[in-house]
Scaffold this active site. Structure first.
Site: not given
Ligand code: IPE
Ligand code: IPE
Ligand code: MG
Length: 255
Positions: A31, A44, A48, A76-77, A142, A203-204
């Site tokens: 994240d 953004r 990525h 994620s979904t 792995l 959080r999860l």
């Molecule tokens: C969780 O991160 C999903 C991934 C890292 C793929 P998010 O950025 O989507 O989660 P929230 O929205 O902060 O809970």
């Molecule tokens: C995690 O980074 C990657 C995915 C969820 C795909 P974020 O895109 O959630 O980055 P922040 O949380 O907005 O910084």
């Molecule tokens: Mg995020």
């Protein structure tokens, strides 16, 4: 295990590593890509892109430390809720990753598997990922699980429906936790020992709800693109300090 690599990190970071207590399975919520990009005045998608490179570094670190399973949350979904342009970028990066890293992953003995609703991914991504899975299927160094279009609740519900379709009501009543685990995307794999989440969120977010029952949690403010082998080493060393009791007491404890 690459002992020279380990010794180098021990010296550089001034922390000791226990080669006999390496987590077998590490799960990571990658994240903070968006915030990393924002800090640099970038879009953004640049975040990525940097995130994909960070993943490659952690895969290499896992190989050197003899971690056997690495599960990373890549999409994620719930991530479908993001703006279409960002979803498209993530999907393009995914097929690029699958094509560009195939040889490297295979040569490094990394077997790639997908956890999640694979059929719900776009055709192009499915094709690229299928090639990657087929090409690395024989690798035994792995196991890299990419959680894609993954949601923990959806996984549990799907497992439940499949079990109910396969079994008589009597069999269903006799089903054990182990049997149920066999219906999850992680069937046949050990549960994660260590969960890492970067970027300061605690959080999860619907990740591996069943499998993380007894994992050790490690949260860090470091944003995912900055999470390098040294940060990973720190996380593993922190794990090695934990006392995992699984509900019991420390061996040798007295009344
Ligand atoms: C969780 O991160 C999903 C991934 C890292 C793929 P998010 O950025 O989507 O989660 P929230 O929205 O902060 O809970
Ligand atoms: C995690 O980074 C990657 C995915 C969820 C795909 P974020 O895109 O959630 O980055 P922040 O949380 O907005 O910084
Ligand atoms: Mg995020």
């Amino acid at each position: 295990m690459d002992m020279q690599y380990i010794a180098g990190l021990e010296e550089r970071l001034g922390i000791g590593f226990d080669a006999a207590n390496v987590p077998q399975h590490v799960a990571i919520v990658m994240d903070g890509n968006g915030r990393w990009a924002k800090q640099r005045g970038l879009g953004r998608s640049a975040g990525h892109r940097a995130g994909v490179e960070a993943l490659e570094g952690i895969v290499e670190a896992c190989r050197k430390m003899d971690v056997r399973y690495l599960t990373v949350y890549a999409f994620s979904t719930e991530n479908w809720r993001r703006p279409l342009a960002e979803v498209n970028t993530l999907m393009s990066l995914l097929s690029e990753f699958a094509a560009n890293k195939l040889t490297r992953l295979r040569d490094n003995q990394v077997r790639v598997q997908i956890l999640g609703d694979f059929d719900g991914l776009p055709l192009l991504q499915r094709a690229a990922l299928q090639r990657l899975m087929d090409a690395t299927d024989h690798c035994r160094g792995l196991q890299l699980n990419l959680a894609l279009n993954y949601g923990g609740r959806a996984e549990i519900l799907r497992a439940l429906k499949q079990a109910a379709a396969d079994m008589t009501p009597e069999e269903l009543q006799r089903m054990t936790e182990e049997d149920f685990g066999g219906y999850l995307h992680t069937a046949g794999q050990p549960d994660p020992d260590l969960l890492i989440r970067t970027s300061g969120e605690i959080r999860l977010s619907n990740f591996l709800l069943w499998q993380l029952a007894y994992a050790e949690f490690y949260f860090t403010d470091v944003l995912w693109p900055d999470f390098d082998e040294a940060e990973f080493f720190r996380a593993v060393c922190s794990y090695q300090q934990r006392s995992r009791r699984f509900g019991a007491v420390e061996p040798g404890s007295t009344d």
